[in-house]
Write a protein that holds these residues in place. Structure first.
Motif, PDB file in Angstrom:
ATOM      1  N   LYS A  93       0.816  -1.224   0.000  1.00 56.91           N
ATOM      2  CA  LYS A  93       0.000   0.000   0.000  1.00 56.91           C
ATOM      3  C   LYS A  93       0.844   1.266   0.000  1.00 56.91           C
ATOM      4  N   ASP A  94       2.097   1.174   0.463  1.00 52.94           N
ATOM      5  CA  ASP A  94       2.976   2.339   0.505  1.00 52.94           C
ATOM      6  C   ASP A  94       3.801   2.503  -0.774  1.00 52.94           C
ATOM      7  N   GLY A  95       3.614   1.598  -1.730  1.00 53.29           N
ATOM      8  CA  GLY A  95       4.353   1.679  -2.987  1.00 53.29           C
ATOM      9  C   GLY A  95       5.683   0.953  -2.982  1.00 53.29           C
ATOM     10  N   ASN A  96       6.029   0.300  -1.857  1.00 52.03           N
ATOM     11  CA  ASN A  96       7.252  -0.512  -1.821  1.00 52.03           C
ATOM     12  C   ASN A  96       7.053  -1.703  -2.753  1.00 52.03           C
ATOM     13  N   SER A  97       8.110  -2.092  -3.442  1.00 49.34           N
ATOM     14  CA  SER A  97       7.944  -3.189  -4.395  1.00 49.34           C
ATOM     15  C   SER A  97       9.096  -4.182  -4.326  1.00 49.34           C
ATOM     16  N   LEU A  98       8.784  -5.380  -4.771  1.00 50.98           N
ATOM     17  CA  LEU A  98       9.775  -6.449  -4.948  1.00 50.98           C
ATOM     18  C   LEU A  98       9.577  -7.006  -6.347  1.00 50.98           C
ATOM     19  N   GLU A  99      10.680  -7.420  -6.971  1.00 46.02           N
ATOM     20  CA  GLU A  99      10.608  -7.981  -8.309  1.00 46.02           C
ATOM     21  C   GLU A  99      11.417  -9.264  -8.391  1.00 46.02           C
ATOM     22  N   TRP A 100      10.924 -10.184  -9.196  1.00 45.83           N
ATOM     23  CA  TRP A 100      11.627 -11.410  -9.517  1.00 45.83           C
ATOM     24  C   TRP A 100      11.668 -11.499 -11.032  1.00 45.83           C
TER      25      TRP A 100
END
Length: 127
Positions: A93-100
């Protein structure tokens, strides 16, 4: 008269069989289908799965929904999809992201994603 009744019944039976075959073809998912398990400790607000060779994240699979910590979602592909390697991105919800990147979804049936807030590190376990 008996011949007409027999032909009608035979045609009706063939129509029913054709209907079931058509329904099963459209109900099939792609070979890339997988189940995503959220073990990040946070609620996922958006989820993107795009071909590895794409420059865009496509659309948010969750739409207006979210994926709570501990919940799972089945991600399905069109059975005509031919791409093998895909990238995954989640945001909170805060815009933090993770990518694989470069996930071979032909070989993956389940993907469990994790986040260690203390180390600031995310990882995924694939089955």
């Amino acid at each position: 008269m008996k011949t007409r009744v027999f032909r009608f019944r035979a045609l009706a039976a063939l129509a029913i069989i054709a209907l079931f075959i058509t329904a099963s073809v459209f109900a099939r998912g792609g070979k890339q289908d997988f189940i995503l398990h959220n073990q990040t400790g946070v609620e996922i607000n958006s989820l993107y799965v795009s071909p590895h060779d794409s420059n865009d994240w496509e659309e948010d699979i969750l739409g207006q929904d979210t994926l709570a910590n501990g919940d799972s979602v089945k991600i399905t592909f069109d059975d005509h999809e031919k791409k093998v390697h895909w990238d995954l991105k989640i945001t909170d919800k805060d815009g933090n992201s993770l990518e694989w990147a470069d996930l071979n979804l032909i070989e993956i049936s389940e993907l469990t994603i994790h986040w260690d807030a203390k180390k600031g590190k995310g990882w995924a376990d694939a089955k």
